[in-house]
Structures are given as C-alpha cells and as structure tokens.
Design a protein around this motif. Structure first.
Motif, mmCIF file in Angstrom:
data_model
loop_
_atom_site.group_PDB
_atom_site.id
_atom_site.type_symbol
_atom_site.label_atom_id
_atom_site.label_comp_id
_atom_site.label_asym_id
_atom_site.label_seq_id
_atom_site.Cartn_x
_atom_site.Cartn_y
_atom_site.Cartn_z
ATOM 1 N N GLU A 104 0.856 -1.182 0.000
ATOM 2 C CA GLU A 104 0.000 0.000 0.000
ATOM 3 C C GLU A 104 0.893 1.234 0.000
ATOM 4 O OE1 GLU A 104 -2.387 -0.427 3.490
ATOM 5 O OE2 GLU A 104 -3.465 -2.165 2.703
ATOM 6 N N THR A 106 1.050 5.467 -0.394
ATOM 7 C CA THR A 106 0.260 6.686 -0.291
ATOM 8 C C THR A 106 0.723 7.643 -1.377
ATOM 9 O OG1 THR A 106 0.128 6.348 2.082
ATOM 10 C CG2 THR A 106 -0.488 8.505 1.265
ATOM 11 N N THR A 107 -0.230 8.123 -2.175
ATOM 12 C CA THR A 107 0.106 9.051 -3.253
ATOM 13 C C THR A 107 0.099 10.478 -2.729
ATOM 14 O OG1 THR A 107 -2.214 9.171 -3.929
ATOM 15 C CG2 THR A 107 -0.842 7.517 -5.020
ATOM 16 N N ASP A 109 -1.837 12.917 -3.442
ATOM 17 C CA ASP A 109 -3.167 13.463 -3.162
ATOM 18 C C ASP A 109 -3.847 12.782 -1.976
ATOM 19 O OD1 ASP A 109 -3.634 11.050 -4.367
ATOM 20 O OD2 ASP A 109 -5.012 11.809 -5.893
ATOM 21 N N GLU A 111 -4.556 9.581 -1.567
ATOM 22 C CA GLU A 111 -5.178 8.307 -1.906
ATOM 23 C C GLU A 111 -4.168 7.179 -1.725
ATOM 24 O OE1 GLU A 111 -8.415 7.762 -2.926
ATOM 25 O OE2 GLU A 111 -8.725 9.860 -2.398
ATOM 26 N N ALA A 112 -4.660 5.979 -1.510
ATOM 27 C CA ALA A 112 -3.785 4.820 -1.348
ATOM 28 C C ALA A 112 -3.776 4.017 -2.648
ATOM 29 C CB ALA A 112 -4.257 3.951 -0.197
ATOM 30 N N ASP A 113 -2.600 3.687 -3.102
ATOM 31 C CA ASP A 113 -2.426 2.853 -4.289
ATOM 32 C C ASP A 113 -1.963 1.480 -3.804
ATOM 33 O OD1 ASP A 113 -2.302 2.113 -6.931
ATOM 34 O OD2 ASP A 113 -0.299 2.940 -7.256
#
Length: 183
Positions: A104, A106-107, A109, A111-113
């Motif tokens: 996981e 964190t980007t 913005d 959001e989690a990728d």
C-alpha cells in the motif's frame, strides 16, 4: 424480609428459605413467545459452535516498510520489488515464500495505491558489527522482503518510498486461534 419487627427470627428465616426453594418456577417456559426465544438462543449457539469448528479466519500481518530496489528480469515478466521491514521475532518465522502480499503506497493526493503480489524471499538483514550481540535481545529485527508483483509498474518511481505491506499468513479455524490465545 426483616421488615416486621413482631415476627420471630425463625419465622423470617423459614419464609426466606421457602422463597429460595420456589425459584424453579421462574425457569418454566409457558408461552409460545418464550419457546421461540429459547429456540432462537439455541439456534444461535449451534451456529456459533459450527463456525468455531468448521469456519476459518484469514490471518495477516501488516508492517511498515521502505522500498529499496526493484529486481527481477523484465524480459521474462518476473518483476519484483524489495523492501526493508521491521518484524517481530515471533512473526518473522511464519512468513514464507508464496504467501500473498499487498503493498500500500500513499500518493501525493492522499489516496492509497495498492499493488498485489506474492512473497518471493524473506531474509534477516544483519546488524552492523558491534551490534550483532544485541540482535537476540531485541523483540524486532530488520528483514528484507522480496515481493513479485502481479501488475506492471514503473519501478523508478517506487525506490525510496515508504509503504505498508500486508502479508496474508493463511487461514485458520477460530477454535485454533482461541486455543493459541489461552497458552
């Protein structure tokens, strides 16, 4: 019970004993609504007992890590990434090659990728000289985890990023899990 001052103590005790002996009247099931309630409780207990014996629960461990490098041969479709993670000494032996893992990230913005894959290797990173003697005394140690990713991704953007790695340890019956907590 002791409200009447003119009653003898023996009469009061006899009345109290009589009241205790009549408690079995409270346990009688006399209406259909009470029978339905008792049947519902019994059914719930049977369902919970069946789940404890035949059900299963996924066990996983989530650790914070740092992606350090990519590996594998892109021509063969073998893409993997290596991460340094801190693992508790009792958790590390239960992680094996082939277990499912998710990274996981964190980007910017917020959001989690999530990147899916599986563990290829796990190895302990040895401490610097002079600190090796304390390695057995600490409850956690640094491990290098190599994870083969399922999807294609640009590895240059991953190097040096902090991540959270969730590794599925397997499935276990609830009865076995409760058995482990008692010992």
């Amino acid at each position: 019970m002791f409200n009447n001052p003119f009653d003898s103590f023996h009469d009061t005790v006899a009345d109290a004993k009589e009241e205790r002996e009549q408690l079995d009247r409270l346990l009688t099931i006399s209406t259909p609504r009470e029978r339905l309630l008792v049947a519902g409780v019994a059914a719930l207990l049977v369902i919970v007992a069946a789940w404890l014996i035949f059900g299963n629960v996924a066990r996983s461990v989530a650790v914070d890590g740092l992606l350090i490098e990519s590996g594998g041969n892109p021509g063969e479709g073998n893409r993997s990434v290596q991460a340094l993670v801190w693992l508790a000494s009792d958790v590390a032996p239960s992680i094996e090659a082939g277990m499912q893992a998710e990274i996981e990230l964190t980007t910017t913005d917020g959001e989690a990728d999530t990147l899916g894959g599986e563990v290829v290797t796990i190895a302990t990173v040895s401490l610097m000289e002079g600190l090796g003697e304390f390695e057995s005394a600490v409850p956690v140690s640094v491990h290098r985890v190599d994870i083969a990713l399922a999807e294609e991704i640009d590895f240059a953007s991953l190097a040096g990023r902090e991540c959270r790695i969730v590794i599925e340890l397997g499935r276990q019956s609830p009865a076995a899990i409760f058995g482990m907590t008692r010992s």
